[in-house]
Design a protein around this motif. Structure first.
Motif, mmCIF file in Angstrom:
data_model
loop_
_atom_site.group_PDB
_atom_site.id
_atom_site.type_symbol
_atom_site.label_atom_id
_atom_site.label_comp_id
_atom_site.label_asym_id
_atom_site.label_seq_id
_atom_site.Cartn_x
_atom_site.Cartn_y
_atom_site.Cartn_z
ATOM 1 N N LEU A 187 -1.024 -1.254 2.544
ATOM 2 C CA LEU A 187 -0.741 -0.593 1.280
ATOM 3 C C LEU A 187 0.561 0.199 1.347
ATOM 4 C CD1 LEU A 187 -1.949 -0.289 -1.453
ATOM 5 C CD2 LEU A 187 -3.140 1.751 -0.685
ATOM 6 N N LEU A 188 0.851 0.745 2.495
ATOM 7 C CA LEU A 188 2.102 1.490 2.644
ATOM 8 C C LEU A 188 3.293 0.582 2.331
ATOM 9 C CD1 LEU A 188 3.678 3.993 3.479
ATOM 10 C CD2 LEU A 188 3.579 3.187 5.845
ATOM 11 N N GLY A 189 3.228 -0.647 2.839
ATOM 12 C CA GLY A 189 4.301 -1.597 2.577
ATOM 13 C C GLY A 189 4.443 -1.880 1.098
ATOM 14 N N ILE A 190 3.312 -2.045 0.419
ATOM 15 C CA ILE A 190 3.343 -2.369 -1.005
ATOM 16 C C ILE A 190 3.902 -1.199 -1.812
ATOM 17 C CG2 ILE A 190 1.947 -3.010 -2.999
ATOM 18 C CD1 ILE A 190 2.138 -5.162 -0.838
ATOM 19 N N ILE A 295 11.526 -7.113 -13.703
ATOM 20 C CA ILE A 295 11.910 -7.947 -12.559
ATOM 21 C C ILE A 295 11.347 -7.340 -11.272
ATOM 22 C CG2 ILE A 295 13.828 -8.949 -11.272
ATOM 23 C CD1 ILE A 295 15.485 -8.828 -13.818
ATOM 24 N N SER A 296 11.373 -6.016 -11.192
ATOM 25 C CA SER A 296 10.833 -5.367 -9.999
ATOM 26 C C SER A 296 9.350 -5.682 -9.838
ATOM 27 C CB SER A 296 11.023 -3.854 -10.077
ATOM 28 O OG SER A 296 12.371 -3.533 -10.248
ATOM 29 N N LEU A 300 7.145 -7.779 -7.001
ATOM 30 C CA LEU A 300 6.053 -7.092 -6.324
ATOM 31 C C LEU A 300 4.841 -8.009 -6.152
ATOM 32 C CD1 LEU A 300 5.418 -4.291 -5.227
ATOM 33 C CD2 LEU A 300 4.298 -3.788 -7.389
ATOM 34 N N LEU A 301 4.654 -8.890 -7.127
ATOM 35 C CA LEU A 301 3.473 -9.757 -7.094
ATOM 36 C C LEU A 301 3.355 -10.564 -5.806
ATOM 37 C CD1 LEU A 301 2.710 -11.170 -10.622
ATOM 38 C CD2 LEU A 301 1.323 -9.730 -9.140
ATOM 39 N N PRO A 302 4.381 -11.324 -5.440
ATOM 40 C CA PRO A 302 4.279 -12.053 -4.173
ATOM 41 C C PRO A 302 4.070 -11.118 -2.983
ATOM 42 C CG PRO A 302 6.432 -12.429 -5.208
ATOM 43 C CD PRO A 302 5.613 -11.651 -6.165
ATOM 44 N N SER A 303 4.640 -9.923 -3.066
ATOM 45 C CA SER A 303 4.440 -8.980 -1.961
ATOM 46 C C SER A 303 2.965 -8.631 -1.810
ATOM 47 C CB SER A 303 5.227 -7.691 -2.189
ATOM 48 O OG SER A 303 6.595 -7.940 -2.146
ATOM 49 N N LEU A 305 0.356 -10.549 -3.081
ATOM 50 C CA LEU A 305 -0.514 -11.712 -2.924
ATOM 51 C C LEU A 305 -0.246 -12.511 -1.651
ATOM 52 C CD1 LEU A 305 -0.517 -12.961 -6.614
ATOM 53 C CD2 LEU A 305 -2.279 -11.645 -5.417
ATOM 54 N N LEU A 306 1.019 -12.611 -1.267
ATOM 55 C CA LEU A 306 1.358 -13.562 -0.208
ATOM 56 C C LEU A 306 1.784 -12.923 1.101
ATOM 57 C CD1 LEU A 306 3.336 -16.171 -2.340
ATOM 58 C CD2 LEU A 306 0.915 -16.109 -1.801
ATOM 59 N N SER A 307 1.742 -11.609 1.161
ATOM 60 C CA SER A 307 2.243 -10.957 2.372
ATOM 61 C C SER A 307 1.160 -10.813 3.429
ATOM 62 C CB SER A 307 2.775 -9.569 2.028
ATOM 63 O OG SER A 307 1.701 -8.766 1.600
ATOM 64 N N GLY A 308 -0.056 -11.166 3.071
ATOM 65 C CA GLY A 308 -1.151 -10.913 3.996
ATOM 66 C C GLY A 308 -1.855 -9.610 3.671
ATOM 67 N N PHE A 309 -1.427 -8.978 2.585
ATOM 68 C CA PHE A 309 -2.054 -7.730 2.168
ATOM 69 C C PHE A 309 -3.386 -8.021 1.486
ATOM 70 C CE2 PHE A 309 -2.606 -4.751 -1.446
ATOM 71 C CZ PHE A 309 -3.001 -3.651 -0.702
ATOM 72 N N MET A 310 -3.336 -8.912 0.509
ATOM 73 C CA MET A 310 -4.520 -9.235 -0.280
ATOM 74 C C MET A 310 -5.397 -10.248 0.449
ATOM 75 S SD MET A 310 -5.346 -7.992 -3.168
ATOM 76 C CE MET A 310 -5.310 -8.134 -4.930
ATOM 77 N N PHE A 311 -4.763 -11.300 0.932
ATOM 78 C CA PHE A 311 -5.491 -12.346 1.634
ATOM 79 C C PHE A 311 -4.897 -12.489 3.033
ATOM 80 C CE2 PHE A 311 -4.810 -13.531 -2.828
ATOM 81 C CZ PHE A 311 -6.094 -13.250 -3.292
ATOM 82 N N PRO A 312 -5.741 -12.742 4.005
ATOM 83 C CA PRO A 312 -5.218 -12.892 5.367
ATOM 84 C C PRO A 312 -4.169 -13.996 5.413
ATOM 85 C CG PRO A 312 -7.593 -12.739 5.379
ATOM 86 C CD PRO A 312 -7.189 -12.831 3.939
ATOM 87 N N PHE A 313 -3.045 -13.656 6.032
ATOM 88 C CA PHE A 313 -1.915 -14.572 6.035
ATOM 89 C C PHE A 313 -2.290 -15.925 6.628
ATOM 90 C CE2 PHE A 313 2.230 -16.196 7.266
ATOM 91 C CZ PHE A 313 2.990 -15.863 6.160
ATOM 92 N N ALA A 314 -3.023 -15.878 7.765
ATOM 93 C CA ALA A 314 -3.333 -17.120 8.469
ATOM 94 C C ALA A 314 -4.234 -18.026 7.642
ATOM 95 C CB ALA A 314 -3.998 -16.804 9.799
ATOM 96 N N GLY A 315 -4.939 -17.441 6.670
ATOM 97 C CA GLY A 315 -5.852 -18.231 5.875
ATOM 98 C C GLY A 315 -5.209 -18.851 4.649
ATOM 99 N N MET A 316 -3.917 -18.591 4.454
ATOM 100 C CA MET A 316 -3.262 -19.110 3.247
ATOM 101 C C MET A 316 -2.785 -20.527 3.497
ATOM 102 S SD MET A 316 -1.097 -15.869 1.799
ATOM 103 C CE MET A 316 0.281 -16.209 2.841
#
Ligand code: ADP
Ligand code: MG
Lengths: 376, 316
Positions: A187-190, A295-296, A300-303, A305-316
């Protein structure tokens, strides 16, 4: 080109005064991290599959092979290779290249046949409990089924024993499996990404939109003095946010911080710079503050959804991982988890730093190119 | 003319945005100490031209000097010595009046910042309100504050881009009093404007449309250059007459000043025929007169619609 500290200082000071007068934004910069921390502190559950798994195999028999095959067909585990020592397995867990290490002890099959109930060890990186949880839950059933299918005929008696073997799950880094422990560093990253990118973009575009930029560059001030003077205050905001956040995480969620503070500081600064550069790039594209904001948010959305924050990265899926790799938040997330939860030092996060540096280089190059165009 | 007597002297200035030529081979000479009026409809290229002259935009073609500095190679020196008031209100609304002045003073790295800012506040009569946010000022006050900011570093040349747009008439008059005071002190003023009553106060005039200069020269010479023939009409029910004149072929322009009508045309013979016909009726008093500045500007302004699209026929 002569750099004037008088002018740079004047821009910096002006920016601080404006920031202080804009109460809502100022409140948001401090309030948002805490609010989000509380909101996201709750578990987000998911059932990820195909997690990278290594095997330390000291037994080669048909039962062992059946166990591995069973794990594979369950789709939770994705076997990536063999390790030969415990150190290798631990290193893979720490640097994130594996989520699981399965250890089949020597003489496993023999001991099953003899009814000695041998132990399979499943070491898992539990710093991301939502990733590990489901797979851990499934492991006993998978192995049990595999063994029973293999032990037929004369060996049937061994399979029908109450417990032909046992699976010991060894959770590393987050033994209690608390989701908040994992969510908090992510969350800090987001939050940093959200405020740094958006505030920088808006602060610069605001100047253009209100018409003050033209009057400003009609004075002898150099573009570099303007940019630096406008961006520096927000670096400070990032520091304050992070401090507030880490304290809240420590006191509210008891998230540990066991790694090297210096490593974190280095990675954190690089991440802030990347985000400021991105905000700067957006400001060269956006025509209005509203656009800058939109635009900001879009970045943020990919950050999230796809950063491993929401879903585990390895599982994507593969394509999502490819996109995720190009996102700075992905690397900051890994870095923060490693440092805070796994006790990593600077050497352990060098690959993440390198990735962020490359992303920054690309962003800065494009931003500077665009900035020259808009000046004209 | 010797370029040493010129505050600004540019030749062939050209600016294109994408495929559009916004300023097209523009020449201009602004004599030192003059009030130079820069006229033209919306979108004709005034702002773009001014930006090129003070080093904010790099022209695609042409050359020139501003206060003796080359506009292509010495924009930094031009910025140090010119006061440029942008078309839009460009102060920080969330800073106080004093903070705005102080900020500008720092941009020019002025030595006696505090004294100069205090003097400027006193000159504006805003000393008591120095800590009020600039955004709370009325339009006229904002304009005066902007001007004070431009004048803070004592420039010899002022570039004012439509400084009085959207300001009430009283504030406009005050503003022009101030411009004339500065001019009397030897400051050269280039001012773009929309208002005819402001144009007549200038010593020199240039008129631009679709990025091309149509006419320029000392203000008193402009009517002759345009070659407008004018008749003055007086009589009963002037409103009805005005409507009739607008429909009459041979009359290019009708301007009403109170109860008096001025009809003009560049085709003197055609206009004279109209006049002769009406004079026979005798209801109205017709009198031929020399075209004045007012008619000339109305003529210039009237032919000009907004220039944001390409000209329909050949430019003009
Ligand atoms: N940065 C820019 N990019 C593209 N077009 C521009 C830019 N600046 C001005 N223009 C166009 O150039 C034309 C002249 O604009 P401008 O110089 O502002 O006219 P004026 O000041 O006389 O109203 C307008 O059609 C405007 O749309
Ligand atoms: Mg303009």
């Amino acid at each position: 080109m002569s750099f004037s500290f008088t002018r740079f200082g004047a821009v910096l000071f002006k920016e601080f005064v404006q920031m202080r007068r804009d109460r809502i934004t100022f409140g948001m910069m401090i309030g948002v991290p805490i609010m989000q921390l509380l909101l996201f502190g709750f578990a987000i559950n998911s059932d990820p599959k195909h997690l990278p798994t290594l095997v330390e195999m000291a037994d080669q028999g048909p039962v062992t092979r059946a166990v591995l095959m069973g794990m594979k067909t369950s789709a939770y585990f994705n076997f990536q290779g063999i390790v030969t020592s415990q150190e290798d397995g631990d290193r893979a867990l720490r640097d994130g290249s594996a989520s699981f290490v399965v250890v089949i002890p020597p003489g496993f099959e023999r001991d099953v046949v003899r009814g000695l109930a041998p132990e399979i060890l499943l070491s898992t990186d539990a710093s991301d409990p939502s990733a590990a949880g489901a797979a851990v839950g499934a492991i006993s059933g998978i192995v049990d089924k595999a063994v029973r299918q293999t032990l037929t005929g004369p060996l049937h008696y061994a399979a029908s024993a109450a417990d032909p073997f046992s699976v010991t799950v060894h959770k590393q880094y987050n033994p209690e499996g608390r989701t908040s422990t994992n969510i908090v560093p992510g969350l800090l990253g987001i939050i940093l990404s959200m405020t740094m990118v958006m505030i920088t973009a808006v602060a610069i575009v605001r100047e253009t939109e209100r018409g003050t930029m033209e009057a400003l560059i009609a004075t002898p001030v150099r573009p570099f003095e303007v940019m630096l003077g406008k961006i520096m205050p927000y670096v400070l905001v990032g520091y304050v946010q992070t401090l507030v956040f880490l304290m809240a995480a420590h006191f509210l969620f008891e998230v540990p911080f066991i790694g090297s503070p210096f490593a974190f500081f280095a990675g954190f600064n690089l991440y802030i710079v990347v985000n400021l550069a991105l905000g700067f790039l957006i400001s060269t594209v956006a025509k209005s503050q509203m656009q800058a904001m939109q635009i900001s948010f879009f970045t943020l959305l990919p950050s999230i959804l796809l950063s491993g924050f929401m879903f585990p990265f390895a599982g994507m899926p593969g394509w999502a991982q490819t996109i995720g790799t190009a996102i700075p938040a992905t690397h900051f997330l890994r870095l923060t988890r490693k440092v805070m939860l796994k006790g990593a030092d600077l050497a352990d996060i060098s690959s993440d730093m390198f990735a962020m540096a490359i992303i920054m280089l690309v962003i800065v190059t494009v931003a500077l190119k665009r900035y020259r165009q808009t000046l004209d | 003319m010797n370029t040493g007597d010129m505050a600004i002297s540019v030749r062939g200035l050209t600016k294109t945005f994408g495929s559009r030529t916004v300023v097209d081979h523009f020449d201009m000479d602004v004599p030192k100490g003059a009030i130079y009026g820069f006229l033209g409809p919306n979108g004709s290229g005034k702002t773009t031209t001014i930006r090129m002259m003070c080093g904010l935009l790099i022209p695609n073609g042409g050359s020139g000097q501003c206060l003796g500095y080359d506009i292509l190679t010495e924009p930094q020196s031009i910025k140090e010595n010119v006061g440029y008031m942008t078309q839009r209100f460009s102060l920080y609304e969330d800073l106080t009046i004093r903070e705005n002045l102080d900020f500008i003073a720092r941009m020019y790295r002025m030595k006696n910042r505090k004294t100069d800012v205090d003097d400027a506040l006193k000159g504006l009569g805003l000393t008591d309100r120095a800590n009020q946010l600039a955004g709370t000022l009325s339009g006229g006050w904002k304009q005066r504050l902007s001007l004070a900011c431009c004048m803070l570093h004592d420039p010899q040349l002022l570039l004012l881009d439509e400084p009085t747009a959207g300001v009430d008439p009283k504030a406009r008059r005050d503003f022009w009093d101030e411009i004339r005071r500065l001019s009397a002190k030897g400051v050269t003023v280039l001012v773009s404007t929309h208002y005819m009553d402001e144009a007549v106060q200038c010593d020199y005039i240039a008129y631009i449309a679709y990025g091309k200069k149509l006419i320029d020269g000392p203000a008193p010479d402009i009517p002759d250059m345009i070659g407008l023939n004018t008749w003055r009409i007086e009589g009963p029910n002037i409103t009805k007459m005005e409507a009739e004149m607008r429909r009459t072929a041979g009359v290019e322009q009708v301007a009403r000043f109170g109860s008096v009508l001025h009809v003009s045309s560049t085709d003197g013979a055609a206009l004279d025929r109209v006049a002769a016909e009406h004079r026979k009726k005798g209801t109205y008093h017709w009198q031929k007169q020399k075209g004045g500045l007012e008619e000339a500007f109305i003529y210039l302004m009237a032919t000009a619609t907004d220039n944001f699209t390409e000209p329909k026929e050949a430019a003009e």
